[in-house]
Design an enzyme around this catalytic site. Structure first.
Site, PDB file in Angstrom:
ATOM      1  N   LYS A  66       0.805  -1.229   0.000  1.00 37.08           N
ATOM      2  CA  LYS A  66       0.000   0.000   0.000  1.00 37.08           C
ATOM      3  C   LYS A  66       0.837   1.277   0.000  1.00 37.08           C
ATOM      4  O   LYS A  66       0.413   2.298  -0.514  1.00 37.08           O
ATOM      5  CB  LYS A  66      -0.951   0.013   1.205  1.00 37.08           C
ATOM      6  CG  LYS A  66      -2.113  -0.962   1.056  1.00 37.08           C
ATOM      7  CD  LYS A  66      -3.114  -0.795   2.186  1.00 37.08           C
ATOM      8  CE  LYS A  66      -4.254  -1.771   2.005  1.00 37.08           C
ATOM      9  NZ  LYS A  66      -5.304  -1.607   3.010  1.00 37.08           N
ATOM     10  N   ASP A 102      -9.968   3.139   2.118  1.00 40.52           N
ATOM     11  CA  ASP A 102     -10.075   2.449   3.415  1.00 40.52           C
ATOM     12  C   ASP A 102     -10.717   3.331   4.492  1.00 40.52           C
ATOM     13  O   ASP A 102     -11.639   2.897   5.186  1.00 40.52           O
ATOM     14  CB  ASP A 102      -8.685   2.010   3.908  1.00 40.52           C
ATOM     15  CG  ASP A 102      -8.189   0.755   3.196  1.00 40.52           C
ATOM     16  OD1 ASP A 102      -9.023  -0.028   2.709  1.00 40.52           O
ATOM     17  OD2 ASP A 102      -6.962   0.562   3.139  1.00 40.52           O
TER      18      ASP A 102
HETATM   19  N1  LIG Z   1     -12.243  -4.909   7.363  1.00 38.04           N
HETATM   20  C1  LIG Z   1     -11.379  -4.450   6.494  1.00 38.04           C
HETATM   21  O1  LIG Z   1     -11.749  -3.951   5.395  1.00 38.04           O
HETATM   22  C2  LIG Z   1      -9.914  -4.486   6.821  1.00 38.04           C
HETATM   23  C3  LIG Z   1      -9.014  -3.679   6.076  1.00 38.04           C
HETATM   24  C4  LIG Z   1      -7.649  -3.724   6.416  1.00 38.04           C
HETATM   25  C5  LIG Z   1      -7.205  -4.570   7.448  1.00 38.04           C
HETATM   26  N2  LIG Z   1      -8.106  -5.346   8.136  1.00 38.04           N
HETATM   27  C6  LIG Z   1      -7.643  -6.206   9.246  1.00 38.04           C
HETATM   28  O2  LIG Z   1      -6.974  -5.380  10.199  1.00 38.04           O
HETATM   29  C7  LIG Z   1      -5.945  -6.089  10.851  1.00 38.04           C
HETATM   30  C8  LIG Z   1      -4.652  -5.265  10.841  1.00 38.04           C
HETATM   31  O3  LIG Z   1      -4.250  -5.016   9.505  1.00 38.04           O
HETATM   32  P1  LIG Z   1      -3.063  -3.965   9.212  1.00 38.04           P
HETATM   33  O4  LIG Z   1      -2.949  -3.900   7.748  1.00 38.04           O
HETATM   34  O5  LIG Z   1      -3.279  -2.709   9.970  1.00 38.04           O
HETATM   35  O6  LIG Z   1      -1.801  -4.742   9.859  1.00 38.04           O
HETATM   36  P2  LIG Z   1      -0.417  -4.130  10.300  1.00 38.04           P
HETATM   37  O7  LIG Z   1      -0.064  -2.942   9.490  1.00 38.04           O
HETATM   38  O8  LIG Z   1       0.513  -5.296  10.356  1.00 38.04           O
HETATM   39  O9  LIG Z   1      -0.654  -3.610  11.826  1.00 38.04           O
HETATM   40  C9  LIG Z   1      -0.940  -4.475  12.880  1.00 38.04           C
HETATM   41  C10 LIG Z   1      -1.119  -3.703  14.191  1.00 38.04           C
HETATM   42  O10 LIG Z   1      -1.478  -4.636  15.217  1.00 38.04           O
HETATM   43  C11 LIG Z   1      -0.523  -4.582  16.277  1.00 38.04           C
HETATM   44  N3  LIG Z   1      -0.308  -5.943  16.795  1.00 38.04           N
HETATM   45  C12 LIG Z   1       0.014  -7.044  16.073  1.00 38.04           C
HETATM   46  N4  LIG Z   1       0.130  -8.110  16.885  1.00 38.04           N
HETATM   47  C13 LIG Z   1      -0.111  -7.662  18.151  1.00 38.04           C
HETATM   48  C14 LIG Z   1      -0.133  -8.286  19.439  1.00 38.04           C
HETATM   49  N5  LIG Z   1       0.129  -9.594  19.577  1.00 38.04           N
HETATM   50  N6  LIG Z   1      -0.419  -7.536  20.528  1.00 38.04           N
HETATM   51  C15 LIG Z   1      -0.670  -6.200  20.391  1.00 38.04           C
HETATM   52  N7  LIG Z   1      -0.669  -5.551  19.202  1.00 38.04           N
HETATM   53  C16 LIG Z   1      -0.389  -6.281  18.101  1.00 38.04           C
HETATM   54  C17 LIG Z   1       0.740  -4.023  15.676  1.00 38.04           C
HETATM   55  O11 LIG Z   1       1.497  -3.436  16.705  1.00 38.04           O
HETATM   56  P3  LIG Z   1       3.079  -3.091  16.512  1.00 38.04           P
HETATM   57  O12 LIG Z   1       3.127  -1.749  15.853  1.00 38.04           O
HETATM   58  O13 LIG Z   1       3.605  -3.106  17.891  1.00 38.04           O
HETATM   59  O14 LIG Z   1       3.662  -4.187  15.657  1.00 38.04           O
HETATM   60  C18 LIG Z   1       0.162  -3.015  14.682  1.00 38.04           C
HETATM   61  O15 LIG Z   1      -0.199  -1.836  15.330  1.00 38.04           O
HETATM   62  C19 LIG Z   1      -5.838  -7.432  10.136  1.00 38.04           C
HETATM   63  O16 LIG Z   1      -6.540  -8.370  10.910  1.00 38.04           O
HETATM   64  C20 LIG Z   1      -6.566  -7.210   8.825  1.00 38.04           C
HETATM   65  O17 LIG Z   1      -7.160  -8.387   8.334  1.00 38.04           O
HETATM   66  C21 LIG Z   1      -9.440  -5.304   7.846  1.00 38.04           C
END
Ligand SMILES: NC(=O)c1ccc[n+]([C@@H]2O[C@H](COP(=O)([O-])OP(=O)(O)OC[C@H]3O[C@@H](n4cnc5c(N)ncnc54)[C@H](OP(=O)(O)O)[C@@H]3O)[C@@H](O)[C@H]2O)c1
Length: 279
Positions: A66, A102
Site C-alpha cells: 500500500k 479504506d
Molecule cells: N475490514 C477491512 O476492510 C480491513 C481492512 C484492512 C485490514 N483489516 C484487518 O486489520 C488487521 C490489521 O491489519 P493492518 O494492515 O493494519 O496490519 P499491520 O499494518 O501489520 O498492523 C498491525 C497492528 O497490530 C498490532 N499488533 C500485532 N500483533 C499484536 C499483538 N500480539 N499484541 C498487540 N498488538 C499487536 C501491531 O502493533 P506493533 O506496531 O507493535 O507491531 C500493529 O499496530 C488485520 O486483521 C486485517 O485483516 C481489515
C-alpha cells in the site's frame, strides 16, 4: 470491450474482493472481470507495468504494497495523500492515479450507528496500516483520536501525522488504563482474534454508549466483540468496512452508484463458503 480489474498483494488467496466485485458486475450486466494476483515485494514494479501493458482499467492494492506502490504512480488523490497509502489504482488516459478508500469505507460502515463525529472521542487499538487510514479519516471528521499501540513510537508517529493534518490526537501503550473513560467509538485494528485467540485487554467499565468495532473479517465473533457485547456496547465487525471500501473503489473506477446489495451478497456467500470449508 471487456474491462479487467484485480487485487494485488501477498498473501492474496484469502481476498474477498473478487467475489464482491464480480457479483456486482454480474448483477448490472457489466462486461468486466476482477482477478487476484499474488505479487511479491521484489516484483511490484514489474506487476504495475505489466497490468498497464495488459490494459487493466484499475486494481486494488493490499498488504504489503500500500505504501511501496506510490513511487510507481503518476498522481495521488487527496484521500491517498491523507493516508500516505494507496489501496486503489485507476488508469486514466494512460496515467496511474493512486486513491485510498479504506478510511472513507470505514466511515461509511459506521455512519448508521454513529451520527455525530465532531468533538467525540475515538480510541484505536493498533497503529498499523489499517489504523492509520481510519485514524486520519476520523480526525478529519473532527474526532479526537487516541491511539494505543504495542510499539509506542508508531502510535506517537501516527498522532504527529494527525496533528500535521490539523486534527487532534493522543497516544499510549497497548495495556489496561483509564483510556476507556468516555469513549464514543472503540476500534480494534490489531490481528488479535483472527485465530480465535482471547483478547488480552479487559473492557470493564466501558460506557454502554460506546460503539465497538473490530475490523477483522471472516471470524464469526472475535473475543474483543464478545467482551464489548458483554459490557453492553453496540458492536460491528469488519464486513462493513470491507464492503464500503470496495464500493468506493468501484465508483472511482466505473462512476455511478455501486450495486451495494449485490456486492454484499457476493461477499457474504464467499464468507459462508470459507466457513464451511474450514469445518
Ligand atoms: N475490514 C477491512 O476492510 C480491513 C481492512 C484492512 C485490514 N483489516 C484487518 O486489520 C488487521 C490489521 O491489519 P493492518 O494492515 O493494519 O496490519 P499491520 O499494518 O501489520 O498492523 C498491525 C497492528 O497490530 C498490532 N499488533 C500485532 N500483533 C499484536 C499483538 N500480539 N499484541 C498487540 N498488538 C499487536 C501491531 O502493533 P506493533 O506496531 O507493535 O507491531 C500493529 O499496530 C488485520 O486483521 C486485517 O485483516 C481489515
Amino acid at each position: 470491450m471487456e474491462k479487467h480489474f484485480a487485487v494485488i498483494g501477498n498473501p492474496i488467496e484469502h481476498s474477498f474482493s473478487p467475489a464482491m466485485h464480480n457479483a456486482g458486475y454480474k448483477h448490472l450486466g457489466i462486461d468486466a472481470i476482477y482477478h487476484r494476483f499474488q505479487v511479491y515485494p521484489n516484483s511490484l514494479a514489474e506487476a504495475v507495468y505489466g497490468l498497464c501493458a495488459l490494459g487493466f482499467a484499475g486494481w486494488n492494492v493490499t498488504l504489503p504494497h500500500k505504501e511501496t506502490i506510490i513511487p510507481y504512480l503518476d498522481t495521488l488523490t487527496p484521500q491517498a495523500r491523507r493516508a500516505g497509502a494507496v489501496n486503489t489504482v485507476k488508469i486514466l488516459d494512460g496515467k496511474k492515479i493512486g486513491h485510498n478508500t479504506d478510511g472513507d469505507g470505514f466511515i461509511c460502515s459506521i455512519e448508521g450507528e454513529l451520527k455525530e463525529f465532531r468533538d467525540k472521542k475515538a480510541v484505536l487499538l493498533g497503529a498499523g496500516g489499517a489504523s492509520k487510514g481510519i485514524a486520519l479519516a476520523l480526525a478529519e471528521k473532527g474526532m479526537h483520536v487516541h491511539i494505543l499501540n504495542r510499539t509506542l513510537q508508531k502510535a506517537e508517529e501516527l498522532v504527529q501525522t494527525i496533528h500535521q493534518k490539523g486534527g487532534t490526537g493522543s497516544f499510549g501503550e497497548f495495556r489496561p488504563g483509564d483510556w476507556l473513560e468516555d469513549v464514543d467509538l472503540l476500534v480494534q485494528t490489531t490481528p488479535l482474534g483472527l485465530k480465535g485467540e482471547p483478547f488480552p485487554l479487559r473492557l470493564n467499565g466501558v460506557a454502554k454508549k460506546t460503539l465497538a468495532v473490530d475490523i477483522i473479517v471472516n471470524v464469526q465473533e472475535t473475543a474483543f466483540l464478545r467482551e464489548a457485547k458483554k459490557q453492553g456496547c453496540r458492536v460491528l465487525d469488519g464486513t462493513g468496512m470491507l464492503l464500503y471500501q470496495g464500493a468506493l473503489a468501484w465508483e472511482f473506477w466505473l462512476g455511478g452508484k455501486a450495486p451495494l446489495e449485490a456486492m454484499r451478497k457476493g461477499l457474504q456467500d464467499q464468507m459462508l463458503q470459507r466457513m464451511a470449508d474450514k469445518n
